[in-house]
Scaffold this active site. Sequence first.
Site, PDB file in Angstrom:
ATOM      1  N   GLU A  62     -14.325   3.847 -15.867  1.00 13.66           N
ATOM      2  CA  GLU A  62     -12.925   3.724 -16.251  1.00 13.66           C
ATOM      3  C   GLU A  62     -12.005   4.435 -15.268  1.00 13.66           C
ATOM      4  OE1 GLU A  62      -9.697   2.557 -18.620  1.00 13.66           O
ATOM      5  OE2 GLU A  62     -11.815   1.976 -18.762  1.00 13.66           O
ATOM      6  N   LYS A  77     -15.283  33.400  -7.499  1.00 14.55           N
ATOM      7  CA  LYS A  77     -16.588  33.117  -8.094  1.00 14.55           C
ATOM      8  C   LYS A  77     -17.687  33.944  -7.441  1.00 14.55           C
ATOM      9  CE  LYS A  77     -19.398  29.449  -9.962  1.00 14.55           C
ATOM     10  NZ  LYS A  77     -19.439  28.014 -10.351  1.00 14.55           N
ATOM     11  N   ASP A  96     -20.654  23.943  -7.188  1.00 17.78           N
ATOM     12  CA  ASP A  96     -19.441  23.251  -7.614  1.00 17.78           C
ATOM     13  C   ASP A  96     -18.276  23.408  -6.652  1.00 17.78           C
ATOM     14  OD1 ASP A  96     -19.067  25.931  -8.070  1.00 17.78           O
ATOM     15  OD2 ASP A  96     -18.085  25.673 -10.020  1.00 17.78           O
ATOM     16  N   LYS A 136     -22.991  21.733 -25.851  1.00 14.68           N
ATOM     17  CA  LYS A 136     -22.793  23.176 -25.849  1.00 14.68           C
ATOM     18  C   LYS A 136     -22.359  23.630 -27.250  1.00 14.68           C
ATOM     19  CE  LYS A 136     -21.628  23.808 -20.957  1.00 14.68           C
ATOM     20  NZ  LYS A 136     -20.643  24.356 -19.995  1.00 14.68           N
ATOM     21  N   HIS A 144     -24.034  16.391 -16.476  1.00 21.26           N
ATOM     22  CA  HIS A 144     -23.765  17.026 -15.196  1.00 21.26           C
ATOM     23  C   HIS A 144     -24.916  16.760 -14.226  1.00 21.26           C
ATOM     24  CE1 HIS A 144     -20.733  20.284 -16.727  1.00 21.26           C
ATOM     25  NE2 HIS A 144     -20.520  19.100 -17.259  1.00 21.26           N
ATOM     26  N   GLU A 163     -21.076  18.440  -7.298  1.00 21.89           N
ATOM     27  CA  GLU A 163     -21.284  18.394  -8.740  1.00 21.89           C
ATOM     28  C   GLU A 163     -20.585  17.161  -9.304  1.00 21.89           C
ATOM     29  OE1 GLU A 163     -20.897  21.495 -12.385  1.00 21.89           O
ATOM     30  OE2 GLU A 163     -19.020  20.920 -11.433  1.00 21.89           O
ATOM     31  N   THR A 176     -10.389  17.922 -22.082  1.00 20.67           N
ATOM     32  CA  THR A 176      -9.088  18.191 -21.473  1.00 20.67           C
ATOM     33  C   THR A 176      -8.204  19.012 -22.405  1.00 20.67           C
ATOM     34  OG1 THR A 176      -9.186  16.141 -20.176  1.00 20.67           O
ATOM     35  CG2 THR A 176      -7.015  17.145 -20.495  1.00 20.67           C
ATOM     36  N   HIS A 179      -9.477  22.634 -22.905  1.00 19.83           N
ATOM     37  CA  HIS A 179      -9.092  23.487 -21.777  1.00 19.83           C
ATOM     38  C   HIS A 179      -7.626  23.924 -21.893  1.00 19.83           C
ATOM     39  CE1 HIS A 179      -8.935  25.053 -17.687  1.00 19.83           C
ATOM     40  NE2 HIS A 179      -7.849  24.341 -17.503  1.00 19.83           N
TER      41      HIS A 179
END
Length: 219
Positions: A62, A77, A96, A136, A144, A163, A176, A179
Amino acid sequence: MKDDSRVAEEVTGENADQPGIEIYRQLSRFLLVYKFAVEELMTKLRILSEEFDFVHRHDPIEHIASRVKRPEAILDKLRRKGLPARLEVIAEQLDDVAGVRVICPFVSDVYRVAEMLSGQHDVELLLSKDYIAEPKPNGYRSLHLILRIPVFLSDRVEHVKVEVQLRTIAMDFWATLEHKLFYKYDDQVPADFAAELAGTAAIAAQLDSRMQALHQRLH
């Protein structure tokens, strides 16, 4: 925010007396290879999308989005993981730096696209984490993949990790907004927030299941 030459210096670990422009060039070229890897992968996905739609009259993709981490995010990180700020460490330890997100209409499309992509002879599948089969604790669902993609440069071939996150429209909608909610609350959420969030994820999963059943009835 640090200036570009200081960020580059910190990543490469070079001495401060080396010209800043040369340090920045090294970092820019390093991240440019990840940009090329993303573009290679995006091209593969667009070809799969168009060809599958032509042959089967159904597009399993999509929407596609991509990004390459900024130097500041990479450094942050590395610090959180207790790793030295070196280019070779970034390449070996961080999966990533480059990311591609693939949004699919149905759950079956997620696995179909993953199989077609990882099955290509020049794509190496390093790791797969199926958060659809095993979500999760907060309800997050997605597939992933860590892939290694060849990038053909003028003087060599680089094999770069990317990733890939594959999810349905419903999964992406939930992720979304989850987050955005956490960003708004700055991680200070009400006590019952986690349960409510998991409940909405279950509703999204039910929607995926029902839409998948309707899709199968029509085909």
